[in-house]
Design a protein around this motif. Structure first.
Motif, short mmCIF file in Angstrom:
data_model
loop_
_atom_site.label_atom_id
_atom_site.label_comp_id
_atom_site.label_asym_id
_atom_site.label_seq_id
_atom_site.Cartn_x
_atom_site.Cartn_y
_atom_site.Cartn_z
N ALA A 117 0.83 -1.22 0.00
CA ALA A 117 0.00 0.00 0.00
C ALA A 117 0.86 1.26 0.00
N LEU A 118 1.88 1.29 -0.86
CA LEU A 118 2.76 2.45 -0.94
C LEU A 118 2.12 3.57 -1.74
N THR A 119 2.54 4.78 -1.45
CA THR A 119 2.07 5.96 -2.19
C THR A 119 3.27 6.78 -2.62
N SER A 120 3.02 7.87 -3.33
CA SER A 120 4.12 8.72 -3.79
C SER A 120 4.91 9.30 -2.63
N ALA A 121 4.29 9.43 -1.45
CA ALA A 121 4.99 9.97 -0.27
C ALA A 121 6.08 9.04 0.23
N ASP A 122 6.08 7.80 -0.21
CA ASP A 122 7.08 6.83 0.25
C ASP A 122 8.34 6.84 -0.62
N PHE A 123 8.38 7.70 -1.63
CA PHE A 123 9.53 7.75 -2.54
C PHE A 123 10.09 9.16 -2.58
N SER A 124 11.33 9.24 -2.99
CA SER A 124 11.95 10.54 -3.21
C SER A 124 11.24 11.25 -4.35
N GLY A 125 11.12 12.57 -4.23
CA GLY A 125 10.42 13.32 -5.27
C GLY A 125 11.07 13.21 -6.63
N ALA A 126 12.40 12.93 -6.66
CA ALA A 126 13.11 12.80 -7.93
C ALA A 126 13.17 11.36 -8.44
N ASP A 127 12.61 10.43 -7.66
CA ASP A 127 12.66 9.02 -8.04
C ASP A 127 11.76 8.79 -9.26
N LEU A 128 12.30 8.10 -10.26
CA LEU A 128 11.50 7.78 -11.45
C LEU A 128 10.32 6.89 -11.13
N ALA A 129 10.38 6.24 -9.97
CA ALA A 129 9.24 5.41 -9.55
C ALA A 129 7.98 6.24 -9.44
N ILE A 130 8.13 7.53 -9.06
CA ILE A 130 6.97 8.41 -8.96
C ILE A 130 6.29 8.55 -10.31
N GLU A 131 7.10 8.75 -11.35
CA GLU A 131 6.54 8.87 -12.69
C GLU A 131 5.80 7.60 -13.08
N LEU A 132 6.40 6.45 -12.72
CA LEU A 132 5.76 5.18 -13.03
C LEU A 132 4.45 5.02 -12.29
N LEU A 133 4.44 5.44 -11.02
CA LEU A 133 3.22 5.36 -10.23
C LEU A 133 2.12 6.23 -10.83
N TYR A 134 2.50 7.44 -11.27
CA TYR A 134 1.51 8.31 -11.90
C TYR A 134 0.94 7.67 -13.17
N LEU A 135 1.86 7.05 -13.95
CA LEU A 135 1.40 6.39 -15.18
C LEU A 135 0.46 5.23 -14.86
N VAL A 136 0.82 4.47 -13.82
CA VAL A 136 -0.03 3.34 -13.42
C VAL A 136 -1.39 3.84 -12.96
N GLU A 137 -1.38 4.92 -12.14
CA GLU A 137 -2.64 5.48 -11.66
C GLU A 137 -3.49 6.00 -12.81
N ALA A 138 -2.81 6.67 -13.78
CA ALA A 138 -3.54 7.19 -14.94
C ALA A 138 -4.12 6.04 -15.77
N LYS A 139 -3.29 4.99 -15.94
CA LYS A 139 -3.78 3.83 -16.70
C LYS A 139 -4.93 3.16 -15.97
N SER A 140 -4.81 3.03 -14.64
CA SER A 140 -5.88 2.40 -13.86
C SER A 140 -7.17 3.20 -13.97
N ALA A 141 -7.03 4.54 -13.89
CA ALA A 141 -8.22 5.39 -14.01
C ALA A 141 -8.84 5.25 -15.38
N ALA A 142 -7.98 5.21 -16.42
CA ALA A 142 -8.50 5.07 -17.80
C ALA A 142 -9.16 3.71 -17.98
N MET A 143 -8.53 2.66 -17.43
CA MET A 143 -9.10 1.32 -17.54
C MET A 143 -10.44 1.23 -16.81
N GLU A 144 -10.53 1.86 -15.64
CA GLU A 144 -11.77 1.85 -14.88
C GLU A 144 -12.87 2.59 -15.62
#
Length: 329
Positions: A117-144
């Motif tokens: 149950a990780l969120t963007s707050a669990d990563f460094s602001g410069a971590d590319l994982a944040i970008e991936l999480l945003y993409l996943v969230e956007a994809k999930s929203a689009a899929m829903e």
């Protein structure tokens, strides 16, 4: 020399999945995100290799060995469940014994976000994982949104199809639905019985009391037919006061006779409408698909129609089975 507290604070900001170990491998400090993966098992003061199992480099078995390994890159996983795989980079501390091991999820990040149950707050602001999480969230929203739209479209299609097969006045199936059901029965080579029911004296109700009374009579007749048939049977209104009842798998004449007699008895009872009584009755002709060598539903329907004609000719308010004409000698 930078105080340890300043180093920890810096690492918490830049790489919250860090581990600081001493020369023996004992954990001195751990990033808040990494500790979040094992919230009930504090990592500080435990040996690094008691918590993590090294996958690469395979030849290294101690933390001191990690500190001198080429490139300092490693791959590891938790020893307990869930055995999340991590990537790491070892950086020995200058002027201080020990090392900083910076860990990341790599390609397992999506599983980690789900498992912990990780969120963007669990990563460094410069971590590319944040970008991936945003993409996943956007994809999930689009899929829903797409799934929701598909469900609405499917619902609309089913509703339109149901309306196309339904008689709007009575709620029964219509002639199109009857044709479809009979086609299915023929294709599956299923035996069936077909009743053709006609309301006697319906025209006089319409002429004497008007169309509102006629519609009410049709609705009450439809209700009675639904009550006297099984859920798997098909009851269709195919004309003004004409109905077809299809009984899949039913060919016992005694059972069919019982159904027809109950229908006739109930439809003979007066139907109240606007302080008056509507008097009708029912004539029924029945044919069995098993009476024909080649299954063509048009033949069965025509045979039931002939039996209905015989019922009306013999005085109405009665039930007749179709009988094949006797062959001439």
């Amino acid at each position: 020399m930078t105080p340890m507290s300043d180093l920890v604070e810096l690492l918490e900001t830049l790489c919250p999945m860090f581990v600081i170990v001493d020369e023996t491998g004992q954990i001195q400090s751990v990033g808040h995100t990494l500790q979040k993966l094992r919230p009930d098992q504090p990592m500080a003061q435990r040996n690094f290799l008691d918590i993590f199992e090294l996958i690469r480099p395979k030849s290294v078995t101690t933390v001191s060995g990690l500190m001198v390994a080429s490139c300092g890159r490693l791959q590891l996983r938790f020893r307990d469940e869930p055995r999340t795989t991590l990537k790491g980079l070892v950086a020995p501390l200058r002027n201080r014994s020990g090392a900083v091991i910076n860990l990341s999820f790599g390609i397992s990040i999506l599983d980690a976000v789900r498992d912990y149950a990780l969120t963007s707050a669990d990563f460094s602001g410069a971590d590319l994982a944040i970008e991936l999480l945003y993409l996943v969230e956007a994809k999930s929203a689009a899929m829903e949104a797409s799934r929701s739209l598909n469900l609405r479209l499917q619902g609309a299609m089913l509703e339109a199809e149901e309306q196309a097969y339904t008689d709007t006045l009575t709620g029964l199936k219509n002639r199109r639905a009857m044709d479809h059901m009979l086609d299915q029965l023929i294709q599956s080579q299923s035996s069936f019985a077909l009743m053709h029911l006609d309301l006697d004296f319906f025209k006089s109700v319409n002429d004497r009391l008007g169309h509102a009374a006629g519609d009410h009579v049709l609705q009450q007749a439809a209700r009675i037919m639904m009550e006297e048939t099984r859920s798997e049977d098909t009851v269709a209104r195919i004309g003004g006061d004409e109905f077809v009842l299809i009984f899949k798998g039913l060919k016992d004449r005694k059972t069919l006779t019982g159904i027809a007699e109950r229908l006739i008895a109930r439809l003979r009872e007066p139907i109240a409408f606007d302080n008056t009584e509507c008097i009708i009755s029912a004539s029924i002709g029945t044919a069995l698909s098993t009476q024909f060598k080649t299954q063509e539903w048009a033949k069965v329907l025509n045979a039931a129609d002939q039996a209905l004609y015989e019922a009306k000719k013999n005085g109405r308010s009665r039930h007749v089975f179709y009988e094949e004409p006797a062959k001439a000698n």
